[in-house]
Design a protein around this motif. Structure first.
Motif: not given
Length: 324
Positions: A13-18
């Protein structure tokens, strides 16, 4: 030991974390922030280490799902209160203090949920939690602000602090002591309805679950499995039956489980006609998996279920009707 740990479970979930982690950091002064990584194969961990050095990362050896992922990761986190937060949730200014104040006012409160609105339709409640979870007499979960697929607009109709039956796992505040006293989430669930089962068990142990409108978050939803996924149908149906068998008093089990079997049969053929064979087969798989889990589920039943379920529902009923 810190008072509050905000704990985000992540899997690819890198995009959500970002997108959402900056506001978590900004609006959570004094809280420790953790990300439990469920063996992601994207660049989530390196991204966190480089961009958010103030966020502590706990790395699980494999993807344990929602239930097992939190159980495994939380073993490494010391706090009085956990905030279990989905990675696709936008928090707001002053979202923490009203929750902490409510915990401090009543030691019997084990878990709290804020108001959960839709990130994309911001005047509407969000499907997964809305204004607090309830459960009907057949064991189907629903929310204040959402019944089946009908989502209400937030017009202030749930601007209250009140007892509910379950708090949404997308933003679940829970006392660590009672979480572990209840042995955490049931890892057999993997994902979906594990928070309802946990809240039910907490109430069986004499605790209360609350909602507060004084804290608001916005949830994207559907970040792991969308509503059209046969796997989501499988998990929801299997886990709901397992939860009922584990927690319902015996007298209610004798008619609710047979009734649910019949209703699930109708649902299977509805899925077959309207959504094709994949969801029909998901219902069949859910039932066979439920049957396979029965011995283990029966071992987890405790004596306190016998009256707590209806005691809790009566207390909630009295609150809304003014009966005393």
């Amino acid at each position: 030991m810190s008072q509050l740990a905000i704990v985000i479970l992540n899997w690819n979930g890198q995009n959500w974390l970002q997108k959402f982690l900056p506001d978590v950091v900004k609006y959570s002064p004094g809280a420790d922030i953790f990300v439990i990584d469920n063996a992601s194969t994207d660049n989530s961990v390196s991204f966190l280490n480089e961009s958010f050095p103030m966020v502590k990362v706990v790395q699980n050896e494999k993807n344990f799902g929602f239930a097992g992922g939190y159980n495994e990761g939380l073993k490494n986190i010391s706090a009085d209160i956990y905030c279990l937060l989905n990675s696709d949730v936008e928090v707001t200014e002053n979202w923490l203090q009203p929750v902490l104040d409510l915990f401090n006012r009543d030691a019997k409160i084990a878990a709290i949920q804020p108001k959960i609105l839709d990130y994309n339709r911001r005047s509407y409640f969000e499907y997964a939690g809305a204004a607090g979870g309830m459960i009907d007499n057949l064991g189907y979960p629903y929310c204040r602000g959402r019944k089946f697929e009908n989502i209400e607009t937030d017009n202030g109709q749930y601007n209250d602090e009140t007892q509910i039956f379950w708090a949404s796992g997308c933003c679940l505040f829970v006392r660590s002591e009672v979480f572990w006293a209840a042995n955490g989430f049931d890892e057999r669930f993997f994902a979906h309805q594990e928070e309802i089962d946990l809240c039910w068990r907490l109430q069986n142990n004499g605790h209360k679950i609350f909602y507060t409108e004084n804290s608001t978050v916005y949830h994207v939803g559907g970040g792991t499995l969308n509503k059209q996924s046969p796997q989501k149908t499988f998990l929801n149906m299997r886990n709901n039956l397992t939860m009922l068998l584990k927690n319902l008093p015996v007298a209610q089990l004798l008619w609710i489980i047979p009734a649910r079997m019949i209703l699930d049969g109708f649902a299977a053929f509805y899925f077959l006609i309207n959504q094709g064979p994949s969801h029909f087969l998901a219902v069949l798989r859910a039932h066979f998996s439920f049957y396979a889990q029965i011995p283990g589920t029966l071992k987890l039943r405790g004596e306190k279920q016998i009256s707590r379920f209806f005691q809790t529902k009566w207390l909630i009923f009295k609150h809304f009707t003014g009966k005393h």
